[in-house]
Enzyme design. Structure first.
Site, PDB file in Angstrom:
ATOM      1  CG  HIS A  42      -1.815  -1.121   1.393  1.00 67.80           C
ATOM      2  ND1 HIS A  42      -2.795  -1.409   0.482  1.00 67.80           N
ATOM      3  CD2 HIS A  42      -1.909  -2.069   2.365  1.00 67.80           C
ATOM      4  CE1 HIS A  42      -3.460  -2.496   0.885  1.00 67.80           C
ATOM      5  NE2 HIS A  42      -2.938  -2.909   2.019  1.00 67.80           N
ATOM      6  CG  HIS A  59      -6.726  -5.469   1.637  1.00 64.77           C
ATOM      7  ND1 HIS A  59      -7.384  -4.722   2.575  1.00 64.77           N
ATOM      8  CD2 HIS A  59      -5.409  -5.387   1.935  1.00 64.77           C
ATOM      9  CE1 HIS A  59      -6.496  -4.215   3.418  1.00 64.77           C
ATOM     10  NE2 HIS A  59      -5.301  -4.589   3.049  1.00 64.77           N
TER      11      HIS A  59
END
Lengths: 334, 334
Positions: free
Chosen positions: B58, B220
């Site tokens: 991320h 996700h």
């Protein structure tokens, strides 16, 4: 074409509109034209002005490097297309502060022609103009033909250093010398894993297999020097970095700045994997890293891939690359 | 899987190694473990320490928000996987400077469990710990169930503001209050155009048609609230921004910070197209933009898409969001 855009023909204009809405304290249009952006802060009389420009689709190149300690104005074309000489001339007139204008841009046919015409227009109005063409892409012409090479991510070093020199209020000849010295000491090479799609064209700039990569790809999808199977990042970095190192050459004892640049679609994680290997190779060769830049500094829309650039420093260039600069896209305060 | 990586199982470790090689003046590992990173500068005795953490993939979340005026330490898991409680405990011990530790992280099952255990371990050693869970994703649970929502890009506001508060040397209770207030006033929603590929899995996190997008997708690849035909960016922004605005709600006369966040594969040009429309809508509604962030602040590897976040400011939060901060990934000097 999976893009978050409106009408393809409005892409370049609307992008610049968004940027000026977001950063009015830093950038302003001339006469309401999205083709012409200049610094919004007050001109410093007697400072050499730096103009750049080129096609859209490469953010932060070109307009992201207009700011304090960087360039003063930029002319913006449509995606991957040169802006007009008239627009360049408007920018030059707006940024000229009595000390002349440096045209600092990447070596591409359309831009060379248009900046050349703009120079003629400027000179007719008594504005002194010099030019330095960034031509760092090792893959675009062989050694000995450096003056045929394209400009790619090495533009960033040229903006950073010429911009810092200009803020020191030195002469046009001196800013030009330093910019050319920076270009002469910069080498870049990249790989592309995927093409990008120019909005108005609506199709990929080239095709490439699911397991292939193009070594030495240009930032508009110009062919590279080799189409190979996709390799692991350590091998990719070793391949391109060794070609860069031997081209200048960079040697043991040198100090360099390094730029690991993402082309748009490649995650930052992968750029740090590339940096990791580059760091190891440079360390082995006794080449010291004075400063590093890792991120998206010169892109091709959503193209996946990355490039590595090196700049060989000396005391003069170290002082200039370490100087602070600020634009909404590129801030260096330490 | 078109990625510039080495062995998939080495991805998270090698990424962190690259980052620490690049930024040793800012970040250091604990005991040579890539799971534990802390600020490399000297601890300030009596300052509340802020710990965060979560899975890799991320960037700049999470480790990019460790620095001056931000968090003090981070625990790093493998891609999209929570790090261990033991690693979190090690980080907490290292960053604790006598004034307690705030656990500031996004609401995800694994992280909640592990940070909870780490808190127990910390308290057994006399370290006071509070926690604030970022839960800004409007799409992840309906209104009234804010405490079920996931944390996404709004994390950035929480780090920025809690970090600035901690630098003012206020108490743990006070930093906690301010962090919670920030979370309570933050709302985010995003769209995904493409999935990403977790290196070890080797296949896409979900499948989606060439002409489709997912509204409200989690970072996700968690399902969103709607799968629709791809729309133009103005319509996409209108759709998600209106949902955000009515959720808090944000009202005429409010001052906000806005974050237009790219998920990894989307070019910066498109983020500015999104900002352009968001600016127009907020202006129409009489909501003033005090500060804006436009770029890749919280990503999902190479996923294409973006999110918009708003934070409702007051005088206290304005002062804190305007404070300077520095990490290798997030610098604000003005």
């Amino acid at each position: 074409m999976k893009k978050l855009i409106n009408k393809p023909e409005d892409f370049a204009r609307e992008t610049v509109e968004g940027i000026v809405l977001a950063h009015p304290e830093s950038l302003k249009m001339l006469n309401g034209s999205y083709h012409c952006l200049v610094r919004a802060d007050r001109k410093k009389t007697g400072k050499v002005a730096i103009a750049t420009g080129g096609g859209s689709g490469h953010l932060p190149v070109f307009l992201g490097y207009v700011g304090y300690g960087l360039a003063d104005g930029v002319t913006i074309g449509n995606v991957f297309a040169s802006p007009s000489a008239e627009a360049m001339h408007e920018v030059d007139k707006a940024i000229h502060a009595g000390a002349g204008v440096l045209h600092l841009y990447g070596r591409y046919g359309g831009d060379i022609m248009n900046f050349g015409m703009a120079k003629d227009l400027d000179e007719m109005e008594g504005i002194e103009v010099t030019e330095v063409l960034v031509s760092d892409d090792v893959a675009s012409a062989s050694k000995g033909k450096e003056d045929k090479r394209r400009g790619v991510a090495g533009l960033v070093f040229a903006y950073k250093i010429a911009g810092a020199a200009a803020e020191k209020m030195v002469s046009l000849a001196e800013v030009t010398r330093i910019a050319q010295k920076t270009v002469d000491r910069t080498r870049t090479m990249g790989v592309a894993l995927t093409p990008c799609i120019v909005p108005e064209a609506g199709k990929a700039t080239f095709s490439i297999g699911e397991d292939e990569m193009e070594v030495g790809m240009g930032i508009h999808g110009e062919p590279g020097i080799q189409r190979t199977k996709l390799k692991c990042v350590d091998e990719v970095v070793e391949d391109i970095l060794l070609r860069i190192i031997e081209d200048l050459p960079y040697s043991a004892g040198d100090e360099v700045a390094i730029l690991v640049n993402g082309l748009g679609g490649t995650p930052k994680e992968e750029l740090y994997l590339a940096y990791r290997k580059a760091h190891e190779i440079l360390q082995e060769k006794g080449i010291a890293i004075h400063r590093k830049y890792i991120g998206e500094y010169a892109t091709s829309l959503e193209m996946a891939g990355m490039s590595v650039s090196l700049l060989k420093l000396d005391d003069e260039l170290k002082e200039l690359i370490d100087a602070p600069c600020y634009s909404p896209f590129f801030e260096q305060s330490r």
